[in-house]
Every structure is written in structure tokens, then in C-alpha cells.
Enzyme design. Sequence first.
Site, PDB file in Angstrom:
ATOM      1  N   ALA A  32     -23.755  37.360  27.807  1.00 30.00           N
ATOM      2  CA  ALA A  32     -25.052  37.805  28.360  1.00 30.00           C
ATOM      3  C   ALA A  32     -26.144  37.405  27.373  1.00 30.00           C
ATOM      4  CB  ALA A  32     -25.060  39.305  28.648  1.00 30.00           C
ATOM      5  N   HIS A  37     -29.447  35.716  20.500  1.00 28.54           N
ATOM      6  CA  HIS A  37     -28.230  34.915  20.299  1.00 28.54           C
ATOM      7  C   HIS A  37     -28.593  33.450  20.013  1.00 28.54           C
ATOM      8  CE1 HIS A  37     -26.588  38.131  23.132  1.00 28.54           C
ATOM      9  NE2 HIS A  37     -25.773  38.237  22.106  1.00 28.54           N
ATOM     10  N   ASP A 150     -27.861  44.228  14.255  1.00 28.93           N
ATOM     11  CA  ASP A 150     -26.678  45.067  14.066  1.00 28.93           C
ATOM     12  C   ASP A 150     -26.361  45.108  12.570  1.00 28.93           C
ATOM     13  OD1 ASP A 150     -25.826  45.530  16.995  1.00 28.93           O
ATOM     14  OD2 ASP A 150     -26.215  43.389  16.880  1.00 28.93           O
TER      15      ASP A 150
HETATM   16  P1  AMP Z   1     -23.568  40.824  20.856  1.00 31.98           P
HETATM   17  O1  AMP Z   1     -23.394  39.772  21.898  1.00 31.98           O
HETATM   18  O2  AMP Z   1     -24.531  41.901  21.248  1.00 31.98           O
HETATM   19  O3  AMP Z   1     -22.263  41.334  20.297  1.00 31.98           O
HETATM   20  O4  AMP Z   1     -24.292  40.107  19.645  1.00 31.98           O
HETATM   21  C1  AMP Z   1     -23.778  38.917  19.106  1.00 31.98           C
HETATM   22  C2  AMP Z   1     -24.560  38.574  17.873  1.00 31.98           C
HETATM   23  O5  AMP Z   1     -25.939  38.412  18.217  1.00 31.98           O
HETATM   24  C3  AMP Z   1     -24.496  39.662  16.786  1.00 31.98           C
HETATM   25  O6  AMP Z   1     -24.416  39.044  15.519  1.00 31.98           O
HETATM   26  C4  AMP Z   1     -25.816  40.371  16.973  1.00 31.98           C
HETATM   27  O7  AMP Z   1     -26.263  41.012  15.805  1.00 31.98           O
HETATM   28  C5  AMP Z   1     -26.717  39.217  17.347  1.00 31.98           C
HETATM   29  N1  AMP Z   1     -27.920  39.692  18.025  1.00 31.98           N
HETATM   30  C6  AMP Z   1     -27.986  40.498  19.124  1.00 31.98           C
HETATM   31  N2  AMP Z   1     -29.266  40.774  19.427  1.00 31.98           N
HETATM   32  C7  AMP Z   1     -30.035  40.143  18.510  1.00 31.98           C
HETATM   33  C8  AMP Z   1     -31.446  40.053  18.277  1.00 31.98           C
HETATM   34  N3  AMP Z   1     -32.328  40.665  19.053  1.00 31.98           N
HETATM   35  N4  AMP Z   1     -31.867  39.306  17.237  1.00 31.98           N
HETATM   36  C9  AMP Z   1     -30.974  38.685  16.411  1.00 31.98           C
HETATM   37  N5  AMP Z   1     -29.637  38.722  16.587  1.00 31.98           N
HETATM   38  C10 AMP Z   1     -29.179  39.441  17.610  1.00 31.98           C
END
Ligand code: AMP
Length: 284
Positions: A32, A37, A150
Site C-alpha cells: 500500500a 515508501h 517508525d
Molecule cells: P510499512 O509499509 O508501513 O511497514 O513501512 C515500510 C517502511 O516505510 C518502514 O521503514 C517505515 O518506517 C517507512 N515509512 C512509512 N511511512 C513513512 C513516512 N511517512 N515517511 C518515511 N518513511 C515511512
Amino acid sequence: MQTISRLPLLRTALDALRRAGGTIAFVPTMGALHEGHMALVREAARQADHVVASIFVNPTQFGPNEDLAAYPRRMAADQSALAQAGVALLWAPDAAEMYPSGFTTEVRVPSLSTMLCGAHRPGHFAGVATVVCKLFNQVRPDVAVFGEKDWQQLAVIRRMARDLDLAAPAPGRIVGVPTVREADGLALSSRNAYLDPQERLQAAQLPQAMAAAVAALRSGEPESRVLGTLRDALVAAGFAVDYAELRDGDTLETAPVLTPATRLFVAARVGRTRLIDNMAVEGG
Ligand code: AMP
């Protein structure tokens, strides 16, 4: 871009990439995908010759009453965004490939996993550490890129890599990328898709109240008063606050005095959606 969902094929594809020469940067995600990302993907492309991304909605990091079933899944759109961004290979295993029958090992980083989000999501960081350890061993990247949104997750992963002497990514090559935000300050998150228009307006008050708290701390207001005002502002805006705390950004220990490493960490729920955010107190 190749999309691969079986481990033996991943190994073959990675061997081919490595034979072509050059280094590999890895971006693990749960899909998503949004601009946050994509910022990680761009940083990965700066860090190495080839970018490998993964999409895996990891069941073991969701609690029994959390949103695993509802978590947004948009594989086709994600594939085309990653391909356009120049990603060489997408690793997209299913749960049976990641956790074959009989799977039992767990990686835990207790000292960093029991406070903040860990206190509200028991088992979450063990799920994260275990799957990221597996992903690192599967992909064996030179560099891995994570988001500072995160922050606690990043701290857990860095400690795991150090404590277990993980060789890939190379020591010190776990790179953090600053949080990407909407124009009104809301940190981008796949979970923002759960917000209805009214909740989306409310959600922007989280980073805005946090920024006001950071400004008050910088102007010398006492910490306890600032945190009290922040909690009150969030409750008045309709949030249920899980925590609003000042912590050392490296150790995640409570921060009795402000230092350059102090960060403000907040988790708060609007409707059924849980939002997290963190900000440096000094120096932006
Ligand atoms: P997730 O798909 O939510 O597990 O996130 C995957 C990666 O994207 C993780 O390293 C998150 O910290 C990073 N991430 C998610 N949202 C953001 C954002 N707004 N800014 C920077 N990195 C992000």
C-alpha cells in the site's frame, strides 16, 4: 522489475544481480505504498547499485484484535510504482513461504520493545524483529533503508543487527530516512486510508500539536507542563492518547533533561485508526 514469491527463485535472481556486479540496497515494506515508501526507494538508489524491495504483510506483528485482515493491499499499483522508480526486484512471499509449517524461532529485543508502542502492542516488535532478521538473511543486502516515522522499529532493528552480529546489511548500513508528511503535517501512512474525511481533518492536529509542544520546549517551558498541554490538546481534538512522551532517541529511555538526542513520541487513536509520530526536540 521481477516480482518473486518463492525463496529458491529469489536466491537465483539475487545471484544474477550480484554477478552483474554492484551493491544491493533493500527496502522492506508492507505494501500500500505511498510517497514515504518511495522516499526510501530513492534513498536506497543513492546508497547502492541495485534496489530490492519487499512487500509482506507480516501476520506475526499484528495483535489478535488488530487490523491484519483490513490492512490495505494494492499489489498491482505497488508493482508499477516500484518498477517506475527503478527497483530491480520485488520480493513478495506469502505467509506460508515466510513461515513454513513447523516455524518456531523468534527474535526479541526486550529492552527496546516493552515501552512506547511495545507496551500497547504486546509481541509486535518480536514479530518485526523476527521477520526483518529473516528478510535480511533472505536478501543479504549491503544496505537496508527504513523510515524514521517508525523510530522505535528502527531502534529495535539496529540493536538486533548489532547484537546478533548480522553481516548483511553490513554493520552500520541500516539507514534511516526522515518522515515524509502531507502538506498539513500528517505523516504519510498506509493506515491513513482508514480515515474518513472528518477523521482526516482531526488527524492533522496530531503533528500540529506536537510541533507546538516542541516549540514550547525550545522556548524553555517545563517538560511536564508541555506534555500536559499536549495531551489536553489531543484529547480536545478527539484523540484517545496511548502515550505522549519525551525519550532519548538512541536508547528510548525516558529523558529527564533535554539533550540533542531527545525526541517527542506520540501514539494516539482517532476513531479506529492508530497514528504514531515522533519529532526531534532540538534542531528540527
Ligand atoms: P510499512 O509499509 O508501513 O511497514 O513501512 C515500510 C517502511 O516505510 C518502514 O521503514 C517505515 O518506517 C517507512 N515509512 C512509512 N511511512 C513513512 C513516512 N511517512 N515517511 C518515511 N518513511 C515511512
